[in-house]
Design a protein around this motif. Structure first.
Motif, mmCIF file in Angstrom:
data_model
loop_
_atom_site.group_PDB
_atom_site.id
_atom_site.type_symbol
_atom_site.label_atom_id
_atom_site.label_comp_id
_atom_site.label_asym_id
_atom_site.label_seq_id
_atom_site.Cartn_x
_atom_site.Cartn_y
_atom_site.Cartn_z
ATOM 1 N N TRP A 326 0.842 -1.194 0.000
ATOM 2 C CA TRP A 326 0.000 0.000 0.000
ATOM 3 C C TRP A 326 0.879 1.246 0.000
ATOM 4 C CZ3 TRP A 326 -4.887 -0.355 -1.186
ATOM 5 C CH2 TRP A 326 -5.573 -1.536 -0.931
ATOM 6 N N GLN A 327 0.601 2.153 -0.948
ATOM 7 C CA GLN A 327 1.414 3.359 -1.084
ATOM 8 C C GLN A 327 0.524 4.597 -1.110
ATOM 9 O OE1 GLN A 327 4.834 3.212 -3.739
ATOM 10 N NE2 GLN A 327 4.252 1.144 -4.351
ATOM 11 N N PRO A 328 0.844 5.612 -0.305
ATOM 12 C CA PRO A 328 0.080 6.866 -0.319
ATOM 13 C C PRO A 328 0.409 7.667 -1.571
ATOM 14 C CG PRO A 328 1.905 7.024 1.231
ATOM 15 C CD PRO A 328 1.901 5.607 0.718
ATOM 16 N N VAL A 329 -0.555 7.883 -2.420
ATOM 17 C CA VAL A 329 -0.305 8.511 -3.724
ATOM 18 C C VAL A 329 0.181 9.948 -3.561
ATOM 19 C CG1 VAL A 329 -1.344 9.133 -5.935
ATOM 20 C CG2 VAL A 329 -2.021 7.017 -4.796
ATOM 21 N N GLN A 330 -0.393 10.681 -2.625
ATOM 22 C CA GLN A 330 0.008 12.085 -2.435
ATOM 23 C C GLN A 330 1.494 12.187 -2.101
ATOM 24 O OE1 GLN A 330 -1.872 14.583 -3.064
ATOM 25 N NE2 GLN A 330 -1.094 16.382 -1.987
ATOM 26 N N LYS A 331 1.960 11.319 -1.223
ATOM 27 C CA LYS A 331 3.380 11.335 -0.847
ATOM 28 C C LYS A 331 4.266 10.931 -2.017
ATOM 29 C CE LYS A 331 6.631 9.524 2.575
ATOM 30 N NZ LYS A 331 7.643 9.130 1.596
ATOM 31 N N VAL A 332 3.821 9.935 -2.790
ATOM 32 C CA VAL A 332 4.607 9.507 -3.950
ATOM 33 C C VAL A 332 4.773 10.660 -4.936
ATOM 34 C CG1 VAL A 332 4.609 8.003 -5.979
ATOM 35 C CG2 VAL A 332 3.983 7.071 -3.745
ATOM 36 N N VAL A 333 3.676 11.377 -5.218
ATOM 37 C CA VAL A 333 3.739 12.506 -6.154
ATOM 38 C C VAL A 333 4.629 13.615 -5.598
ATOM 39 C CG1 VAL A 333 2.385 14.296 -7.292
ATOM 40 C CG2 VAL A 333 1.505 11.959 -7.155
ATOM 41 N N ARG A 334 4.499 13.878 -4.310
ATOM 42 C CA ARG A 334 5.296 14.938 -3.693
ATOM 43 C C ARG A 334 6.789 14.608 -3.773
ATOM 44 N NH1 ARG A 334 3.768 14.453 1.289
ATOM 45 N NH2 ARG A 334 1.810 15.577 0.980
ATOM 46 N N ASP A 335 7.153 13.353 -3.493
ATOM 47 C CA ASP A 335 8.560 12.958 -3.552
ATOM 48 C C ASP A 335 9.096 13.036 -4.983
ATOM 49 O OD1 ASP A 335 8.413 12.498 -0.862
ATOM 50 O OD2 ASP A 335 8.243 10.311 -1.027
ATOM 51 N N VAL A 336 8.256 12.653 -5.958
ATOM 52 C CA VAL A 336 8.686 12.685 -7.358
ATOM 53 C C VAL A 336 8.935 14.112 -7.816
ATOM 54 C CG1 VAL A 336 7.853 12.359 -9.713
ATOM 55 C CG2 VAL A 336 7.691 10.491 -8.072
ATOM 56 N N THR A 337 7.990 14.996 -7.555
ATOM 57 C CA THR A 337 8.119 16.380 -8.030
ATOM 58 C C THR A 337 9.275 17.117 -7.359
ATOM 59 O OG1 THR A 337 6.436 17.035 -6.410
ATOM 60 C CG2 THR A 337 5.689 16.588 -8.648
ATOM 61 N N SER A 338 9.632 16.704 -6.148
ATOM 62 C CA SER A 338 10.750 17.366 -5.468
ATOM 63 C C SER A 338 12.092 17.020 -6.109
ATOM 64 C CB SER A 338 10.763 16.974 -3.982
ATOM 65 O OG SER A 338 11.049 15.594 -3.827
ATOM 66 N N CYS A 339 12.124 15.951 -6.908
ATOM 67 C CA CYS A 339 13.382 15.521 -7.529
ATOM 68 C C CYS A 339 13.469 15.875 -9.014
ATOM 69 C CB CYS A 339 13.559 14.005 -7.364
ATOM 70 S SG CYS A 339 13.631 13.449 -5.647
#
Length: 464
Positions: A326-339
């Motif tokens: 199970w993965q929180p989508v909001q956190k995944v998107v936030r981590d991706v955009t920060s990089c």
């Protein structure tokens, strides 16, 4: 006789002659019941006859309730007939003593009717209780899952009863396993204490993964579900997952070996391509002929294409290697955009509280889709990520305001080898999602922006 693993032994209650022994026990039990029933009927008639002779007609008739209730409970299908016969016998015994007293006659007849009604009611209730008991016993004995009833004991909780599958799972017989301390069947006795605490706290526990020990010391991996029963008892149901876990371990080891082979192959390929590019560069400096230089230039482009593909596949070497979760989508998107470097592009994500069951490389999915909007959207200035719940699951939309994708290309962009830089990005996006049965398609309007929709199946998402 049933075979379990390498064991091929007879279960005591299934050995030749066991059915005859069970039959004899049932007959013996039935004979005892008949004797008790006959004795209670005889006592009731003798006591009432003596009471009638002595002028006692009120208390003693209650003795008939004992044989009526016993017969209706022990033999529910014949209880109504028995109580009716007993009522008629009571009338035959009592009516001659009533004489012409109408009140006493009505009282006697009413009491006989009550006897018959009580017998019918107890028979009906007993019959339903017997059917429920047989249904429970059938489920308990014939379930493909091992089932244990754990009861409190002086020295700790003990196994009170188990079915054949549960006993065979541990290499015991049902008779030999009964009475054993339940913590003794766990490889780690603390696992039982942890399971019991969860049951006491929540009432039920589902899919608790643990390890049990067979009688020969071999470990058995199981999924345990547990629930409370009356009398401080606990019911445990066990499903053997040893074969599944072994298969998962074997698959994981195979994937690791394939991953290592791919890593070595990619390194060798990268080294060979680098050497080839150096030789092509040397040829470009050595030869002035336009045709030769054109030929070398084409070779260089082909070599760099191979190099780019090798670099892209490096990012996906762990595809399917680690288990999904199970993965929180909001956190995944936030981590991706920060990089990511996204000049002039804003990313707005409205997927709070949404979690999806996906491969750990889910971040590469969003990374590719957002990068595609920034690199190929031309006029794109924003990327918006939203979701909506559907009748057949959930849809996650990744939408930009760029030039969009032409209709003939909407499906081809996911094919291997199509598109910019070999088309591996979107091809692998689809492969990552497919691991957990998610799909993706492009549904945007050409000229108004691209919109990628990820479909998540029921059970593959949750709102927390």
């Amino acid at each position: 006789m049933r075979l379990i693993g390498n064991y091929a032994e007879s279960i005591p209650w299934r050995y030749p002659g066991a059915s005859n022994l069970t039959s004899r026990r049932r007959h013996s039990k039935g004979d005892t019941r008949v004797l008790l029933l006959a004795a209670s009927v005889l006592v009731a008639f003798i006591a009432n006859a003596a009471g009638l002779l002595a002028g006692v007609t009120i208390v003693l008739p209650h003795l008939f309730y004992l044989p009526i209730i016993l017969a209706a409970y022990w033999y529910p299908r014949r209880g109504t007939i028995f109580s009716l016969a007993l009522s008629l016998g009571y009338l035959a015994l009592t009516l001659p003593f009533t004489g012409s007293d109408v009140g006493t006659t009505v009282s006697v007849i009413s009491r006989a009717v009550v006897f018959a009604a009580v017998g019918a009611a107890v028979s009906l209730l007993s019959l339903r209780l017997r059917e429920q008991e047989e249904r429970y016993r059938g489920i308990f004995d014939n379930s493909e899952a091992g089932t244990f009833i754990v009861a409190p004991g002086e020295s700790g909780p003990r196994i009170e009863e188990t079915n054949y599958v549960g006993a065979a799972l541990l290499g015991f017989t049902t008779k030999n396993l009964a009475g054993k301390h339940v913590a003794g069947i766990f490889e780690d006795p603390a696992a039982w204490e942890a399971l019991k605490e969860d049951v006491d706290r929540n009432g039920t526990v589902y899919e608790y993964e643990t390890t049990l020990l067979r009688i020969d010391g071999a470990a058995v991996q199981v999924l345990v579900s547990a629930g409370r029963l009356p009398g401080e008892r606990v019911v445990l149901t066990l499903v053997d997952i040893t074969a599944r876990k072994n298969a998962e371990d074997a698959l994981r080891q195979t994937n690791a070996k394939l991953n290592m082979l791919g890593h070595l192959t990619r390194n060798d390929l990268a080294a060979a391509v680098s050497a080839l590019l150096e030789r092509i560069g040397g040829g470009m400096q050595e030869f002035d002929d336009p045709d030769v230089r054109r030929y070398l230039k084409n070779l260089e482009e082909d070599a760099r294409m191979v190099q780019r593909r090798a670099e892209i596949t490096r990012d996906y070497q762990d595809l399917g290697l680690r288990p999904a979760g199970w993965q929180p989508v909001q956190k995944v998107v936030r981590d991706v955009t920060s990089c990511l470097l996204l000049p002039g592009i804003s990313v707005r994500s409205w997927v709070e509280r949404l979690e999806v069951f996906a491969d750990p490389m889910l971040d590469r999915v969003f990374s590719n889709l957002i990068e595609n909007a920034a690199r190929h959207g031309e006029t794109a200035s924003k990327v918006v990520i939203t979701y909506r719940i559907l009748d057949d699951g959930l849809s996650i939309s990744i939408e930009d305001d760029g030039v969009g994708i032409a209709e003939p290309e909407k499906e081809r962009i996911f094919d291997y080898g199509v598109g910019i830089e070999g088309g591996l990005g979107l091809f692998l996006v689809r492969e990552i999602l497919a691991i957990t049965n998610m799909t993706i398609r492009e549904t945007g309007t050409p000229g108004r922006g691209a919109r990628f929709e990820i479909h998540v199946p029921p059970g593959g998402y949750r709102i927390v």
